[in-house]
Design an enzyme around this catalytic site. Structure first.
Site, PDB file in Angstrom:
ATOM      1  N   GLU A  67       0.810  -1.229   0.000  1.00  0.00           N
ATOM      2  CA  GLU A  67       0.000   0.000   0.000  1.00  0.00           C
ATOM      3  C   GLU A  67       0.843   1.278   0.000  1.00  0.00           C
ATOM      4  O   GLU A  67       0.408   2.312  -0.502  1.00  0.00           O
ATOM      5  CB  GLU A  67      -0.963   0.010   1.189  1.00  0.00           C
ATOM      6  CG  GLU A  67      -2.110  -0.981   1.070  1.00  0.00           C
ATOM      7  CD  GLU A  67      -1.779  -2.368   1.625  1.00  0.00           C
ATOM      8  OE1 GLU A  67      -0.597  -2.613   1.936  1.00  0.00           O
ATOM      9  OE2 GLU A  67      -2.708  -3.184   1.753  1.00  0.00           O
ATOM     10  N   PHE A 129     -11.480  -7.045  13.632  1.00  0.00           N
ATOM     11  CA  PHE A 129     -10.409  -7.527  12.761  1.00  0.00           C
ATOM     12  C   PHE A 129     -10.050  -6.459  11.724  1.00  0.00           C
ATOM     13  O   PHE A 129     -10.920  -5.901  11.072  1.00  0.00           O
ATOM     14  CB  PHE A 129     -10.853  -8.815  12.049  1.00  0.00           C
ATOM     15  CG  PHE A 129      -9.810  -9.328  11.092  1.00  0.00           C
ATOM     16  CD1 PHE A 129      -8.572  -9.755  11.567  1.00  0.00           C
ATOM     17  CD2 PHE A 129     -10.043  -9.365   9.733  1.00  0.00           C
ATOM     18  CE1 PHE A 129      -7.596 -10.213  10.697  1.00  0.00           C
ATOM     19  CE2 PHE A 129      -9.073  -9.821   8.850  1.00  0.00           C
ATOM     20  CZ  PHE A 129      -7.843 -10.245   9.338  1.00  0.00           C
ATOM     21  N   GLN A 130      -8.786  -6.209  11.587  1.00  0.00           N
ATOM     22  CA  GLN A 130      -8.258  -5.190  10.669  1.00  0.00           C
ATOM     23  C   GLN A 130      -8.883  -3.817  10.901  1.00  0.00           C
ATOM     24  O   GLN A 130      -9.095  -3.054   9.964  1.00  0.00           O
ATOM     25  CB  GLN A 130      -8.400  -5.632   9.208  1.00  0.00           C
ATOM     26  CG  GLN A 130      -7.520  -6.841   8.886  1.00  0.00           C
ATOM     27  CD  GLN A 130      -7.308  -7.075   7.410  1.00  0.00           C
ATOM     28  OE1 GLN A 130      -8.178  -6.798   6.595  1.00  0.00           O
ATOM     29  NE2 GLN A 130      -6.138  -7.600   7.051  1.00  0.00           N
ATOM     30  N   LYS A 179     -17.422  -0.630   5.819  1.00  0.00           N
ATOM     31  CA  LYS A 179     -17.836  -1.620   4.835  1.00  0.00           C
ATOM     32  C   LYS A 179     -19.346  -1.613   4.621  1.00  0.00           C
ATOM     33  O   LYS A 179     -19.836  -1.757   3.500  1.00  0.00           O
ATOM     34  CB  LYS A 179     -17.359  -3.005   5.278  1.00  0.00           C
ATOM     35  CG  LYS A 179     -17.492  -4.060   4.187  1.00  0.00           C
ATOM     36  CD  LYS A 179     -16.854  -5.372   4.597  1.00  0.00           C
ATOM     37  CE  LYS A 179     -16.959  -6.394   3.480  1.00  0.00           C
ATOM     38  NZ  LYS A 179     -16.404  -7.696   3.888  1.00  0.00           N
ATOM     39  N   MET A 497      24.629   8.326   1.754  1.00  0.00           N
ATOM     40  CA  MET A 497      24.513   9.599   2.463  1.00  0.00           C
ATOM     41  C   MET A 497      24.751   9.397   3.962  1.00  0.00           C
ATOM     42  O   MET A 497      25.372  10.234   4.615  1.00  0.00           O
ATOM     43  CB  MET A 497      23.142  10.230   2.198  1.00  0.00           C
ATOM     44  CG  MET A 497      23.058  11.691   2.565  1.00  0.00           C
ATOM     45  SD  MET A 497      24.275  12.712   1.703  1.00  0.00           S
ATOM     46  CE  MET A 497      23.305  13.349   0.342  1.00  0.00           C
TER      47      MET A 497
END
Lengths: 599, 174
Positions: A67, A129-130, A179, A497
């Site tokens: 993502e 959940f999630q 949802k 760097m």
């Protein structure tokens, strides 16, 4: 129109409106807002939206592999097109993985609309959940965010999100979508207003402020234009006007990292990038100027160096669309609120109207001084026949690609600074880099986004072996969509760097900065069905680059460069612009703890 | 911060009024802005202030140099649900009031003295038992501080107080 009329109209609109599920509304609103591409990754909390994506062909979904990469790809798309980038991810880990990308877009003012799934409304707050508190987590790293609790609100929330993301100072906007809101049906009414009730950024500049600025500039003996990403965000026309303003005034122009390409790098009035790894001439001109025109630039610490020694003798004019950018780090004498396009249009009009060019003092002495600084040739380096110098690899990459007007993305580190120094950009929207947040792993997905937007253009990700590994899973995306992205890894086996700073400030204790256990990059590419190449001998460099760009498809190039080269010029820790280091300078350690902490 | 200009100049206290959409999360946005950018909050009050409940007024008392105060206002102003930002300290005279509830427990001479002082401060007893009072007091923060200080010698149990609410003087409004 009276309030009653509006109500009556809304009521009528509602009664005639089609009844759609939330997921259908989302697709329809996106289509109506002109969205062509969505970068995303499916999951439980966005299944209804993915089901609608399956049923249609208008909006193309690009499946990334992580993502974070979805947001960077959308950023690359936005930077390369000027249009907002759209992201779709699931709840919980989908949203938290997107946070780095959102923060990156926030810092670099990139318009992004990110749709996140959320657990059903009755589960919010239950540690479902999630589940994650996405609006809470993304509040400080977005321009604005929404949790949609009523399905009927969807069309207008989505319209408003695009308005907020793209107007004023652009930035990322999150829409969190439970949802059950995606499943529930409601009348689809998009009242059409694409403007927020109160969020109306000022784009037109105050006439008097413009006149004051123009007169101050016209009287300047040692002027400079310090241009930033805001000019690019104002559209290609703003870049054209910047060039016109520089032409009619004869002023030198320097640019921030984010602003590269707004002013043609090949023009003789361009001094190169300023700041920590900016050119000798740009930083000295900034330090010694008498009038500075900052336009779409925000005086960040990588630009200013030690702030109490920053351009001490100058009058400063700052044009910015965001009031909070003014007087944040450096006090300015003439603030001008507005967008760069309007500011430049108005400045040019006043310049002509008041015939200010006729009264200008000669800039001959100033240009003579600038030429003197240029003679330092601050980007010169010692070439080698034994090993490919990193600067050389970019000089050759530039020479062999410039006629193809490439789009270049970068990761973060030494290679990024060298790319900014050695690749010249004559036009905007060709340079995609993570400036504010400095996100390693930005370049590969950003190149994906740019290549999706411009399938026929040459897109090169200038990369380092360490940054590349932060999002290398996107090789899968490149393979899936046959994207002909060229990945040019400048492999020095170090987080260069970090290693440079450790050598300069920590007595060479190279703590954890060696890229141990590197993969065989050629085999890695081949595992994804991508052409892999390696070049190590300077004599083979040109042929290798040519083969890379001629190949009809993606290429991963492992370009082995000198391992311990440092990036110069450099404004060291806690130093002023005119205390820059060049190659070969004896580098002292930072003077004190305070200086050490600034970096 | 290294030699920052932010540290130059005197630190002053400012009372800032912010009119916001009365929507979920708006207070978190404002507070998050202050904590995220390291600004100081001396007090903050918030409540819906119009008849339809669509707008809230946040009154925040903060302190900083001129540049920091300017930043605070600009940063507040660019929050999407913020309608207006007013700096009462800059815009002329204003009235500001805190309210406090002060519980004092005691008997005999101390109880009588507490009541007498409350009268002097124009505090009202809003609850009373045979050995306690809850006083309600409005006024400047200094006045409330002074009252609480006095009560601490006379059986102070606990204090609840609001931050400042404030409006400009005269006919104009935000």
């Amino acid at each position: 129109m009276t309030a009653t009329d509006t109500k009556a109209r809304e009521k009528q609109a509602t009664s005639e409106a089609p009844i759609l599920s939330g997921a259908q509304m989302i697709l329809r609103a996106l289509r109506e807002l002109g969205v062509e591409v969505v970068f995303g990754y499916p999951g439980g909390a966005v299944l209804p939206i993915y089901d609608e994506i399956f049923k249609q062909d208008d909006i193309r979904h690009i499946l990334v592999r992580h993502e974070q990469a979805a947001v960077h790809a959308a950023e690359g798309y936005a930077r390369a097109t000027g249009k907002p980038g759209v992201v779709l991810v699931t709840s919980g880990p989908g949203a938290t993985n997107a946070v780095t990308g959102l923060t990156d877009a926030m810092l670099d003012s990139i318009p992004i609309v990110c749709l996140t799934g959320q657990v059903a409304r009755h589960l919010i707050g239950n540690d479902a959940f999630q589940e994650a508190d996405t609006v809470g987590i993304t509040r400080p790293c977005t321009k604005h965010n929404y949790l949609v609790k009523e399905t009927a609100d969807l069309p207008n929330v989505i319209s408003e999100a695009f308005y907020v993301a793209t107007n004023g100072r652009p930035g990322p906007v999150v829409i969190d979508l439970p949802k059950d809101v995606q499943i529930e049906k409601a009348p689809y009414v998009r009242t059409g207003y694409r403007s927020h009730r109160t969020y109306r950024p000022q784009v037109q500049c105050d006439e008097q402020a413009i006149r004051t600025a123009a007169r101050l500039l016209a009287a300047a003996e040692r002027p400079i234009i310090y241009s930033g990403g805001g000019v690019i965000n104002a559209g290609p026309e703003a870049s054209d006007l910047l060039a016109e303003f520089a032409r009619i005034t004869g002023f030198p122009v320097t640019s921030t990292l984010m602003g590269l390409g707004a002013y043609p790098a090949s023009d003789k009035q361009f001094l190169g990038m300023l700041g920590m790894h900016g050119t000798w001439e740009a930083n000295h001109a900034m330090h010694d100027c008498d009038v500075m025109l900052a336009i779409g630039a925000r005086f960040d610490d990588r630009v200013t160096g030690r702030i109490d020694a920053f351009s001490p003798g100058s009058k400063k004019i700052q044009v910015d669309i965001d009031l909070s950018s003014i007087n944040k780090n450096v006090p300015v004498d003439v603030p001008v609120i507005g967008d760069a396009l309007n500011a430049l249009t108005q400045l040019i009009a006043v310049w002509h109207e008041e015939k200010l060019g006729a009264t200008q003092p000669s800039l001959g002495e100033w240009w003579k001084q600038i030429e003197h600084w240029r003679q330092k040739k601050c980007l010169s380096y010692e070439d080698s026949t034994e090993v490919i110098m990193p600067q050389k690899s970019l000089e050759r990459l530039f020479a062999l690609t410039k006629d193809r007007d490439p789009i270049i993305s970068t990761e973060v580190g030494q290679h990024q600074m060298w790319a900014a120094q050695f690749l010249g950009f004559d036009k905007p929207n060709r340079w995609l880099t993570s400036g504010g947040l400095g996100t390693m792993g930005y370049g590969l997905p950003a190149a994906v986004g740019a290549q999706i937007a411009h399938p026929d253009r040459l897109v090169v990700d200038v990369s380092g072996e360490a940054s590349f590994q932060m999002n290398l899973q996107e090789l899968g995306t490149i393979a899936q969509y046959h994207l002909p992205v060229k990945i040019f890894i400048m492999n020095n086996e170090y987080m260069g760097m970090v290693r440079q700073w450790q050598d300069l400030s920590y007595d060479g204790r190279r703590s954890e900065s060696y890229s141990e256990s590197l993969p065989d990059f050629v085999k890695l590419a081949e595992a994804y069905g991508i052409k892999g190449m390696q070049v190590e001998d300077p004599a083979d460099l040109d042929a290798a680059i040519q083969e890379m760009i001629d190949h009809d498809g993606p290429v991963l190039m492992d370009c082995r460069v000198a391992k311990l080269e440092n990036c110069f010029p450099m404004v060291p820790a806690g130093a002023a612009h005119n205390e820059m280091l060049l190659p070969g300078d004896v580098v002292g350690k930072p003077k004190d703890d305070e200086a050490l902490a600034v970096v | 911060m290294d030699g920052s200009m932010k540290e130059i100049g005197p630190i002053a206290r400012h009372t800032i009024s912010v009119i916001v959409d009365n929507e979920a999360g708006v207070l978190a946005r404002v507070i998050g802005l202050f904590s995220g950018r390291g600004y100081n909050i001396e007090s903050l009050t918030v409540a819906a202030v119009d008849t339809t409940g669509e707008r809230s007024r946040i009154t925040v008392v903060t302190s900083g140099t001129r540049m920091v105060i300017e930043q605070i206002k600009a940063q507040l102003d660019r929050l999407v649900p913020v309608h207006k930002v007013g700096d009462l300290t800059m815009e002329g005279a204003f009235v500001a009031r805190d309210m406090a509830l002060v519980k004092v427990s005691g008997t005999g001479e101390k109880r009588v003295e507490a009541l007498r002082l409350a009268d002097t401060f124009r505090a009202r007893a809003v609850d009373a038992s045979v050995n306690s009072f809850v006083f309600e007091l409005t006024g400047s923060a200094d006045k409330i501080d002074a009252f609480v200080e006095l009560m601490s010698e006379l059986g102070l149990v606990e204090v609840a107080r609001t931050g400042a609410v404030a409006l400009s003087r005269g006919p104009g409004g935000l």
